[in-house]
Design an enzyme around this catalytic site. Structure first.
Site, short mmCIF file in Angstrom:
data_model
loop_
_atom_site.label_atom_id
_atom_site.label_comp_id
_atom_site.label_asym_id
_atom_site.label_seq_id
_atom_site.Cartn_x
_atom_site.Cartn_y
_atom_site.Cartn_z
N CYS A 1 45.41 49.20 21.80
CA CYS A 1 44.63 49.38 22.99
C CYS A 1 44.56 50.94 23.04
O CYS A 1 45.87 51.77 23.16
CB CYS A 1 45.15 49.05 24.18
SG CYS A 1 44.47 49.40 25.59
N ASN A 2 43.30 51.76 23.09
CA ASN A 2 43.45 53.06 23.21
C ASN A 2 44.16 53.85 24.38
O ASN A 2 44.95 54.67 24.41
CB ASN A 2 42.05 53.56 23.16
CG ASN A 2 41.41 53.43 21.72
OD1 ASN A 2 41.41 54.54 20.87
ND2 ASN A 2 41.03 52.28 21.47
N THR A 3 44.02 53.14 25.56
CA THR A 3 44.44 53.54 26.89
C THR A 3 45.79 53.46 26.77
O THR A 3 46.72 54.45 27.40
CB THR A 3 43.71 52.69 27.90
OG1 THR A 3 42.36 52.55 27.89
CG2 THR A 3 44.16 53.28 29.27
N ASP B 1 47.26 44.61 23.45
CA ASP B 1 46.21 44.96 23.63
C ASP B 1 46.01 44.74 25.40
O ASP B 1 46.83 43.41 25.93
CB ASP B 1 44.81 44.52 23.08
CG ASP B 1 43.73 45.18 23.63
OD1 ASP B 1 43.33 46.47 23.62
OD2 ASP B 1 42.61 44.62 24.07
N SER B 2 45.20 45.17 26.07
CA SER B 2 45.07 45.26 27.58
C SER B 2 44.05 43.56 27.65
O SER B 2 44.04 42.93 28.91
CB SER B 2 44.02 46.02 28.16
OG SER B 2 42.91 46.39 27.35
N GLU C 1 32.05 43.16 28.15
CA GLU C 1 32.48 41.86 28.77
C GLU C 1 31.64 40.91 29.53
O GLU C 1 31.76 39.86 29.65
CB GLU C 1 33.70 42.43 29.68
CG GLU C 1 34.64 43.14 28.69
CD GLU C 1 36.10 42.88 29.23
OE1 GLU C 1 36.44 42.77 30.56
OE2 GLU C 1 37.11 43.31 28.49
N TYR D 1 42.46 48.17 31.55
CA TYR D 1 43.69 49.21 31.73
C TYR D 1 43.07 50.33 32.03
O TYR D 1 43.67 51.29 32.51
CB TYR D 1 44.41 49.32 30.51
CG TYR D 1 45.61 48.36 30.44
CD1 TYR D 1 45.87 47.17 31.28
CD2 TYR D 1 46.70 48.38 29.28
CE1 TYR D 1 46.61 46.15 31.20
CE2 TYR D 1 47.50 47.57 29.29
CZ TYR D 1 47.70 46.52 30.01
OH TYR D 1 48.80 45.38 29.87
N GLY D 2 41.90 50.69 31.45
CA GLY D 2 41.16 51.92 31.52
C GLY D 2 41.14 52.69 32.91
O GLY D 2 41.37 53.95 32.96
N CYS E 1 37.85 53.52 21.94
CA CYS E 1 38.18 52.51 22.96
C CYS E 1 37.56 51.21 22.18
O CYS E 1 36.86 51.20 21.35
CB CYS E 1 37.18 52.18 23.99
SG CYS E 1 37.33 51.13 25.07
N THR E 2 38.61 50.09 22.25
CA THR E 2 38.73 48.72 21.49
C THR E 2 37.20 48.38 21.59
O THR E 2 36.74 47.53 20.56
CB THR E 2 39.60 47.82 22.01
OG1 THR E 2 39.25 47.73 23.30
CG2 THR E 2 40.90 47.95 21.64
N HIS E 3 36.52 48.47 22.68
CA HIS E 3 35.19 47.54 22.96
C HIS E 3 34.00 48.59 22.24
O HIS E 3 32.86 47.82 22.15
CB HIS E 3 34.84 47.52 24.29
CG HIS E 3 35.89 46.65 25.06
ND1 HIS E 3 37.20 46.29 24.73
CD2 HIS E 3 35.55 45.72 25.78
CE1 HIS E 3 37.60 45.53 25.62
NE2 HIS E 3 36.85 44.98 26.09
N1 I24 Z 1 33.93 40.53 24.92
C1 I24 Z 1 35.18 41.06 25.53
N2 I24 Z 1 35.71 40.44 26.74
C2 I24 Z 1 35.14 39.56 27.40
C3 I24 Z 1 33.47 39.58 25.59
C4 I24 Z 1 33.89 38.98 26.90
N3 I24 Z 1 33.21 38.05 27.17
C5 I24 Z 1 32.09 37.95 26.45
N4 I24 Z 1 32.43 38.92 25.40
N5 I24 Z 1 35.64 39.13 28.42
O1 I24 Z 1 35.89 42.07 24.99
C6 I24 Z 1 36.88 39.72 29.08
C7 I24 Z 1 37.31 38.69 30.05
N6 I24 Z 1 38.43 37.85 29.51
C8 I24 Z 1 38.80 36.88 30.48
C9 I24 Z 1 39.95 36.02 29.99
O2 I24 Z 1 39.63 35.41 28.68
C10 I24 Z 1 39.28 36.40 27.74
C11 I24 Z 1 38.07 37.31 28.23
C12 I24 Z 1 35.24 42.41 23.62
C13 I24 Z 1 35.65 41.54 22.59
C14 I24 Z 1 35.73 42.33 21.35
C15 I24 Z 1 36.39 41.40 20.14
C16 I24 Z 1 31.49 38.99 24.39
C17 I24 Z 1 31.95 38.66 23.15
C18 I24 Z 1 32.15 37.76 22.59
C19 I24 Z 1 32.77 37.12 21.49
C20 I24 Z 1 33.08 38.20 20.46
C21 I24 Z 1 32.90 39.48 20.87
C22 I24 Z 1 32.30 39.93 22.09
F1 I24 Z 1 31.91 36.47 23.48
F2 I24 Z 1 32.10 40.89 22.46
N1 DGL Z 2 41.48 48.06 25.60
C1 DGL Z 2 41.17 49.24 26.16
C2 DGL Z 2 40.99 50.52 25.42
O1 DGL Z 2 40.91 50.43 24.34
C3 DGL Z 2 39.68 48.98 26.78
C4 DGL Z 2 39.72 47.92 27.77
C5 DGL Z 2 40.52 48.21 29.10
O2 DGL Z 2 40.09 49.36 29.81
O3 DGL Z 2 41.42 47.85 29.31
O4 DGL Z 2 41.04 51.59 26.00
#
Ligand code: I24
Ligand code: DGL
Length: 264
Positions: free
Chosen positions: A72-74, A9-10, A151, A41-42, A183-185
């Site tokens: 990753c969908n993208t 995944d991205s 995020e 990646y989006g 999308c994964t998120h």
């Molecule tokens: N969720 C995602 N990415 C993040 C985040 C998050 N920070 C808090 N939460 N950060 O994706 C992206 C930046 N990187 C930096 C390097 O280390 C890794 C992260 C969604 C994840 C879906 C499984 C919120 C959060 C969390 C725990 C579980 C789920 C969630 F803190 F959305």
């Molecule tokens: N993992 C990407 C997707 O499912 C979302 C995050 C990104 O843009 O990289 O498209």
């Protein structure tokens, strides 16, 4: 076939797919790579996403995986074909499973697709849906605001609902009975999405559908792991171990997960 199932995944978003795999295929060893250092990646170009995806697939190929899941969908949208051509193990993407789930769930054949700019611009969901149902009407919508909402942790707040509502205005007046979370998120903002779509709309998560494909390939290739004790998954990140570690702990409820750094 032996060896772990590779998942790429991205970043951390693909953990939504891993969670489904751990539930439904608890004996399968998993090795995951999240390209946090280059996430998201989006908004990236097709060429970049292809190159990065091939780098992750090559790293896992060297580790001896029996199958690869592009979570990753993208990446699936623009790199699935190239990865398949390069490697001999089976490669599963998230788009065909998501499209199939949507076609099954739709009574009208009118389907909305939500995804990143890269996924929507690729037309990959449109193609996958039309291959299954030529008369389908697809309503694609890029939602570039949704990944940052998740995020930043903002997805839990009320203002996230307002941002989601604003994006979904793009579907006003369109007729559909299914919406794909492409999308994964997006499963993390599913409640906001549902709240701002007509009540009859069914939401389909590609992550859930994908694990059914993984399972049928394991069965048809006779490579499901049967014997032995459970094997803890291994997670590689191109970014910071600390943050990745806490998201794995939190999201997958694994104590002291094995998180390592990788250079691609
Ligand atoms: N969720 C995602 N990415 C993040 C985040 C998050 N920070 C808090 N939460 N950060 O994706 C992206 C930046 N990187 C930096 C390097 O280390 C890794 C992260 C969604 C994840 C879906 C499984 C919120 C959060 C969390 C725990 C579980 C789920 C969630 F803190 F959305
Ligand atoms: N993992 C990407 C997707 O499912 C979302 C995050 C990104 O843009 O990289 O498209």
């Amino acid at each position: 076939m032996e060896g772990p199932i590779g998942v790429i995944d991205s970043g951390v978003g693909g953990l939504t797919v891993v969670k489904e795999m751990l539930n439904r295929l608890p004996n399968e060893p998993i090795v995951y790579i999240g390209d946090d250092a280059r996430c998201p990646y989006g908004p990236r170009s097709t060429q970049e996403v292809r190159k990065f995806t091939m780098e992750m697939a090559s790293a896992l190929s060297k580790m001896g995986i029996k199958m690869l899941v592009i979570a990753c969908n993208t990446a699936t949208a623009v790199a699935l074909d190239e990865v398949r051509e390069h490697f001999s193990f089976p490669v599963v993407g998230v788009i065909v499973p998501g499209a199939r789930g949507a076609v099954k769930a739709s009574g009208t054949g009118n389907i909305a697709v939500l995804g990143t700019v890269g996924t929507i611009n690729s037309g990959a969901y449109d193609d996958a849906i039309h291959a299954l149902l030529p008369d389908a009407t697809v309503h694609p919508l890029a939602c570039p605001e949704f990944v940052p909402i998740v995020e930043s942790g903002l997805y839990k707040s009320k203002s996230a609902g307002d941002i989601v509502a604003k994006s979904l205005v793009g579907l006003t007046g369109k007729d559909f009975d299914v919406a794909i979370l492409g999308c994964t998120h997006y499963p993390l903002v599913q409640h906001h999405i549902q709240a701002h779509l007509p009540a009859n709309v069914n939401i389909i998560s590609s992550a859930v559908e994908t694990v059914s494909d993984v399972e049928s390939i394991l069965l048809s290739t006779n490579s499901m792991r049967v014997e032995g004790s459970k094997v803890a998954p291994i997670f590689y990140t191109t970014g910071e171990i600390q943050q990745f570690h806490s998201i794995v702990e939190d999201w997958l409820s694994i104590d002291e997960p094995d998180v390592r750094h990788i250079v691609l």
